[in-house]
Design a protein around this motif. Structure first.
Motif, PDB file in Angstrom:
ATOM      1  N   VAL A   1       0.834  -1.198   0.000  1.00 43.33           N
ATOM      2  CA  VAL A   1       0.000   0.000   0.000  1.00 43.33           C
ATOM      3  C   VAL A   1       0.870   1.250   0.000  1.00 43.33           C
TER       4      VAL A   1
ATOM      5  N   GLN B   1      -2.084  -1.182  -3.544  1.00 42.79           N
ATOM      6  CA  GLN B   1      -3.219  -0.310  -3.278  1.00 42.79           C
ATOM      7  C   GLN B   1      -2.718   1.089  -2.932  1.00 42.79           C
TER       8      GLN B   1
ATOM      9  N   THR C   1      -9.247   6.130  -2.429  1.00 40.88           N
ATOM     10  CA  THR C   1      -8.501   4.879  -2.452  1.00 40.88           C
ATOM     11  C   THR C   1      -8.775   4.072  -3.706  1.00 40.88           C
ATOM     12  N   THR C   2      -7.862   3.188  -4.011  1.00 41.37           N
ATOM     13  CA  THR C   2      -8.117   2.180  -5.040  1.00 41.37           C
ATOM     14  C   THR C   2      -9.161   1.201  -4.510  1.00 41.37           C
TER      15      THR C   2
END
Length: 257
Positions: A102, A142, A224-225
């Protein structure tokens, strides 16, 4: 993992108002700050380096202008700054901290309120940034994009929206751009994933009663993804934390960094 984003409108002024005491007390894992208006070398004082946090900065070339920072409890695997185009890199608008699986970003999109030239530059920035968001979807990790996007997406995100439809920050083209981010590209508005109440604002204009009357806009986001959707467990705006015209926006993720 608790992440808080805040446009400080000058980190020195925010520090004088107790920002760093508040940050330590809140004990979030990551703080993303925008519009720090200082160079990194001007922030050597221990005040700007609270115990337990690792700070990372990306300055604007111009003095007393823009700039972003990330404060994190755990040092990242890598730090990336800039996006390769002048409106971002010369103005210090993007810094990314990479962890296992992330990445956390502190970023800002410029305001177009000043004049037509500023709005034209904002559209130019948005075009470049949209390309970056598209490329991001090809990466095997992510992302959380934290910061001031300077666009109120829906009518529920802006007071008196009906008289602001021709103003920067709520133009049809800007809102359609946000529709594309959250629609076609599949990004997630982390706050709205949890909180669906109208008139939840992160910014209030600097006239005396705007904050008291809650006449403001939601200009600050954690985007966010899609792979992080199910990890979003809580989201709130620290409305009473008054370090600038913006309020800190917190999102909690079921993640370990």
């Amino acid at each position: 993992m608790r992440v808080i984003t805040l446009n400080v409108q000058g980190i020195k002024q925010a520090a004088e108002r107790g920002l760093f005491d508040w940050m330590v007390e809140e004990d979030a894992d990551v703080y993303c700050l925008q519009d720090i208006q200082s160079k990194e070398y001007q922030l050597d004082d221990g005040l700007y380096h609270p115990e337990g946090y690792y700070p990372y900065f990306f300055d604007a070339f111009e003095d007393d202008y823009s700039g972003v920072a990330i404060y994190c409890k755990k040092p990242p695997k890598a730090i990336m700054t800039g996006l390769g185009f002048e409106l971002c890199d010369f103005h210090g608008r993007f810094i990314q901290a990479d962890y296992d699986g992330v990445s956390i970003v502190s970023m800002s999109i410029p305001s177009g309120l000043k004049d037509d030239t500023a709005q034209s530059q904002k559209f130019h920035y948005m075009e470049h940034f949209l390309n970056h968001l598209r490329k991001t979807l090809r990466k095997r990790r992510q992302f959380v994009f934290c910061g001031t996007w300077n666009i109120a997406h829906r009518t529920s995100d802006l007071s008196n929206w009906y008289v602001n439809q021709q103003n920067s920050g709520f133009l049809p083209e800007e809102r359609q751009w946000m529709d594309m981010v959250f629609g076609e590209l599949g990004y997630i508005d982390a706050f709205r994933e949890i909180n669906h109440i109208d008139h939840q604002f992160t910014w209030w204009p600097p006239y005396n009663r705007a904050w008291k009357l809650n006449e403001g806009a939601r200009l600050d986001y954690q985007v966010t993804t899609s792979g992080l959707r199910k990890t979003i467990s809580n989201a709130l705006i620290h409305r009473d934390a008054r370090f600038s015209e913006h309020a800190p926006l917190e999102v909690e993720y079921d993640l370990d960094c």
